[in-house]
Design an enzyme around this catalytic site. Structure first.
Site, mmCIF file in Angstrom:
data_model
loop_
_atom_site.group_PDB
_atom_site.id
_atom_site.type_symbol
_atom_site.label_atom_id
_atom_site.label_comp_id
_atom_site.label_asym_id
_atom_site.label_seq_id
_atom_site.Cartn_x
_atom_site.Cartn_y
_atom_site.Cartn_z
ATOM 1 N N ASP A 32 1.060 -1.078 -0.019
ATOM 2 C CA ASP A 32 -0.119 0.016 -0.012
ATOM 3 C C ASP A 32 0.947 1.209 -0.116
ATOM 4 O OD1 ASP A 32 -2.258 1.643 2.587
ATOM 5 O OD2 ASP A 32 -1.974 1.881 0.552
ATOM 6 N N ASP A 109 -3.526 -9.779 -16.545
ATOM 7 C CA ASP A 109 -4.531 -10.823 -16.102
ATOM 8 C C ASP A 109 -5.819 -10.718 -17.145
ATOM 9 O OD1 ASP A 109 -4.669 -12.659 -12.895
ATOM 10 O OD2 ASP A 109 -6.004 -12.941 -14.887
ATOM 11 N N ASP A 216 -7.490 -16.011 -17.235
ATOM 12 C CA ASP A 216 -8.031 -16.620 -16.345
ATOM 13 C C ASP A 216 -9.190 -17.690 -16.940
ATOM 14 O OD1 ASP A 216 -11.056 -15.934 -14.305
ATOM 15 O OD2 ASP A 216 -9.091 -16.253 -13.602
ATOM 16 N N GLU A 272 -5.082 -20.311 -17.591
ATOM 17 C CA GLU A 272 -5.637 -21.132 -16.390
ATOM 18 C C GLU A 272 -6.676 -22.114 -16.840
ATOM 19 O OE1 GLU A 272 -7.383 -20.219 -12.011
ATOM 20 O OE2 GLU A 272 -8.158 -19.323 -13.786
ATOM 21 N N HIS A 345 -2.806 -17.120 -5.797
ATOM 22 C CA HIS A 345 -3.896 -16.117 -5.109
ATOM 23 C C HIS A 345 -5.036 -17.172 -4.448
ATOM 24 C CE1 HIS A 345 -5.117 -16.009 -8.894
ATOM 25 N NE2 HIS A 345 -6.321 -15.530 -8.758
ATOM 26 N N ASP A 346 -5.008 -18.131 -5.259
ATOM 27 C CA ASP A 346 -6.363 -19.341 -5.136
ATOM 28 C C ASP A 346 -5.812 -20.500 -4.103
ATOM 29 O OD1 ASP A 346 -7.388 -18.861 -8.336
ATOM 30 O OD2 ASP A 346 -7.944 -17.655 -6.540
HETATM 31 O O1 TEU Z 1 -9.791 -19.277 -10.609
HETATM 32 C C1 TEU Z 1 -10.235 -20.414 -11.176
HETATM 33 C C2 TEU Z 1 -10.753 -21.526 -10.286
HETATM 34 O O2 TEU Z 1 -10.814 -22.454 -10.857
HETATM 35 C C3 TEU Z 1 -10.628 -21.121 -8.959
HETATM 36 O O3 TEU Z 1 -11.253 -20.245 -8.470
HETATM 37 C C4 TEU Z 1 -11.185 -22.349 -7.939
HETATM 38 O O4 TEU Z 1 -12.495 -22.555 -8.276
HETATM 39 C C5 TEU Z 1 -10.359 -22.283 -6.709
HETATM 40 O O5 TEU Z 1 -10.574 -20.917 -6.210
HETATM 41 C C6 TEU Z 1 -9.359 -22.910 -6.380
HETATM 42 O O6 TEU Z 1 -9.573 -24.043 -6.142
HETATM 43 C C7 TEU Z 1 -9.879 -18.110 -11.426
HETATM 44 C C8 TEU Z 1 -9.308 -16.896 -10.456
HETATM 45 O O7 TEU Z 1 -7.954 -17.427 -10.426
HETATM 46 C C9 TEU Z 1 -9.730 -16.860 -9.186
HETATM 47 O O8 TEU Z 1 -9.113 -15.792 -8.538
HETATM 48 C C10 TEU Z 1 -11.132 -16.185 -9.731
HETATM 49 O O9 TEU Z 1 -12.034 -16.412 -8.558
HETATM 50 C C11 TEU Z 1 -11.982 -17.178 -10.726
HETATM 51 O O10 TEU Z 1 -10.987 -17.527 -11.628
HETATM 52 C C12 TEU Z 1 -13.044 -16.457 -11.280
HETATM 53 O O11 TEU Z 1 -12.461 -15.548 -11.990
#
Ligand code: TEU
Length: 570
Positions: A32, A109, A216, A272, A345-346
């Protein structure tokens, strides 16, 4: 083919991304700069020296576009403007220019399977007579059902972050598809106008100097035939998988590549692809097909689950994990190319998930997991904080969670009678919130992330685990990542050598070779918290080998210490 040279002198030689290391930034949690407690673009620019010191070649920037932030930016309402939360277009132009001056490329992205429901395209599409009605998937209620009543949804498809993938629109009396959430309606890629609008937006960003796109859920843009032909989708294992890899996927990717000049401009492209198999990746990453450079598979990050649900926890014996990565190595050895990642981030933090984040083993565990990943063949991706061993956060009650996916799971599971204690156990293991705590820059208040109050709580272990301490410790995880990146830049066998897994059934040791011409490198790693004996058979002879990189200074003998790894030239 001639090497494209950008207006600021940036060059992208053929296949440059095969020797690159990518660093993913999740802007909300990186740095930030204005004290509002949320990371932003000027904050990223202020940390470019740090990224150059680490040695990475590319920044993958998670979304910073205008967005109602229903899914933290993965719900975009204007693709060609920046959300004020993160800054301005001028701030992003300055970041691109400054990154290029640091010799670092920048990848955006691309979230075009869906938009936000606040995007003007969707707002207009709500009018049944509008030319944009067909830009999204609108369907009538299930035959014989009163529109808007429970069970009247066109089919039983669930959303990833909401009970149903269908949302009722009282104004038109119809339902629209949102595979992730009502705030993320899916675009209808069958409609050529939609595709051309996306390609024009991508060209606009390329002309602004970006070096590529992380795409994505790109294998969801081609929907299954029954949906595009108006028939109900049979209930299946989570609609994400049901909706993926439709019949026109390759056609759309080839068209996108041609229309945007993805290969012509040597742009980095990574798709992805939840549910993508080696077979799909062999096709999509075959350079002769002009689709994408690489894909993000989910196979290895879905191994520690007992069913299609990530919340259905399961143990992960080492042979299963190393066997899966080896299958992708062998599967894409001829024509394709792999991406290499544990964290993003997921996903929860790798050292807490696949390693041992105890004070005794965290450092060596983080180093050894990185050694194994970065010595595989493909393009490595480092997620912010992974380079100095950030861990999962102590999230122990539902109030600690912020992520739409985690909160949705809690609501659905508890409503279905799953105990709070069981739900919290699954969230503690798999929630995306673990990856989204602020980056721990130093041991000052809020770990130097903000002078305000952070939107997400800083992990209380920041006094011990932070970038500043790691940068000044020659034995730190950070120093180890620097060596791994340098090794990849200097050694062609690391970049291009043929992969061969050894000791496939060993439950502690992860061992493999990389061979190019007459050079063979051997990686042997103890991925357990107990000492491990290097077996006399099943591995090349270890005497008169040269240690290129090791976690333990006295790396001799046949006993590997807990989480010890060695990269040896035979
Ligand atoms: O993620 C796709 C996705 O398959 C993940 O969200 C999955 O469902 C889970 O979170 C991980 O196991 C992409 C992006 O990376 C994610 O941040 C977004 O929320 C999603 O698409 C929708 O845009």
């Amino acid at each position: 083919m001639t090497t494209p040279v950008e207006s600021d002198g940036t060059t992208r030689p053929d296949g440059w991304w095969r020797s690159a290391v990518v660093y993913q930034i999740y802007p909300r949690s990186f740095q930030d700069s204005n004290g509002d407690g949320v990371g932003d673009i000027p904050g990223i620019t202020s940390r470019l020296d740090y990224l150059a010191e680490l040695g990475v070649d590319v920044i993958w920037l998670s979304p910073v576009y205008r967005s109602p932030q229903v899914d933290n930016g993965y719900d975009i309402s204007d693709y060609q403007d920046i959300d004020p939360l993160f800054g301005t277009l001028a701030d992003l132009d300055a970041l691109i220019a400054a990154a290029h001056q640091h010799g670092i490329k920048l990848v955006m992205d691309l979230v075009v399977n869906h938009t936000s429901d606040q995007h003007p395209w969707f707002v207009e599409s709500r009018d049944p007579s509008s030319a944009k009605r067909d830009w999204y998937f609108w369907r009538p209620a299930r035959p014989g059902c009163e529109p808007g009543t429970p069970g009247a949804e066109p089919d039983d498809s669930q959303a990833a972050f909401a009970p149903s993938a269908w949302t009722y629109d009282p104004a038109s009396g119809q339902y629209y598809l949102g595979v992730f959430s009502p705030g993320q309606p899916d675009l209808n890629w069958e409609n050529e106008e939609v595709r051309q609008a996306v390609y024009a937006m991508m060209r606009w960003w390329v002309d602004r100097g970006v070096d590529g796109f992380r795409m994505d859920v790109i294998n969801l843009i081609a929907k299954p035939e029954e949906l595009t032909s108006g028939r109900p989708i049979e209930p299946g294992q989570g609609s994400l998988r049901r909706m993926a890899n439709g019949p026109r996927l390759d056609e759309f990717l080839v068209e996108m590549n041609r229309e945007v000049g993805l290969d012509a401009k040597n742009l980095l492209t990574v798709g992805e692809m939840p549910g993508a198999t080696i077979k799909v990746a062999q096709r999509v990453t075959d350079p002769a097909r002009h689709e994408l450079n690489m894909v993000f598979t989910f196979e290895h990050v879905n191994l520690d689950q007992a069913s299609w649900s990530k919340w259905d926890l399961a143990d992960l014996p080492l042979p299963k994990l190393k066997g899966n990565l080896a299958a992708w190595q062998n599967g894409l050895a001829e024509n394709g190319w792999n991406s290499l990642y544990y964290d993003n981030h997921d996903q929860p933090r790798a050292v807490s998930r696949f390693g041992d984040d105890s004070p005794e083993h965290r450092v060596n565990s983080a180093k050894t997991l990185a050694t194994v990943l970065h010595l595989h063949k493909g393009t490595p991706y480092i997620y912010q904080g992974e380079e100095f061993g950030m861990t999962n956060a102590p999230l122990t009650q539902i109030g600690h969670y912020l992520d739409v996916e985690s909160l949705n799971y809690h609501a659905l599971a508890t409503a279905a009678g799953v105990s709070e204690e069981q739900v919290l156990r699954s969230l503690a293991a798999k929630s995306r919130d673990h990856a989204r705590t602020p980056v721990q820059w130093d041991d000052t208040p809020y770990a130097g992330f903000t002078t305000g109050v952070p939107w997400s709580a800083v992990n209380p272990n920041y006094r011990e685990i932070n970038a500043e301490a790691a940068r000044h410790d020659p034995d730190s995880v950070f120093a180890h990542f620097q060596k791994l990146i340098r090794l990849r830049h200097q050694n062609e066998t690391v970049r291009e050598g043929r992969f061969q897994l050894l000791l496939p059934d060993h439950h502690q040791l992860w061992a493999f070779t990389r061979t190019l011409g007459d050079e063979t490198l051997l990686v042997v790693a103890n991925c357990s918290s107990q000492p491990a004996e290097i077996p006399s058979d099943g591995l090349p002879r270890l005497d008169n080998t040269e240690l290129l990189l090791g976690t333990h200074p006295d790396a001799v003998g046949t006993i590997l210490a807990p989480w010890e790894s060695r990269v040896l030239r035979l």
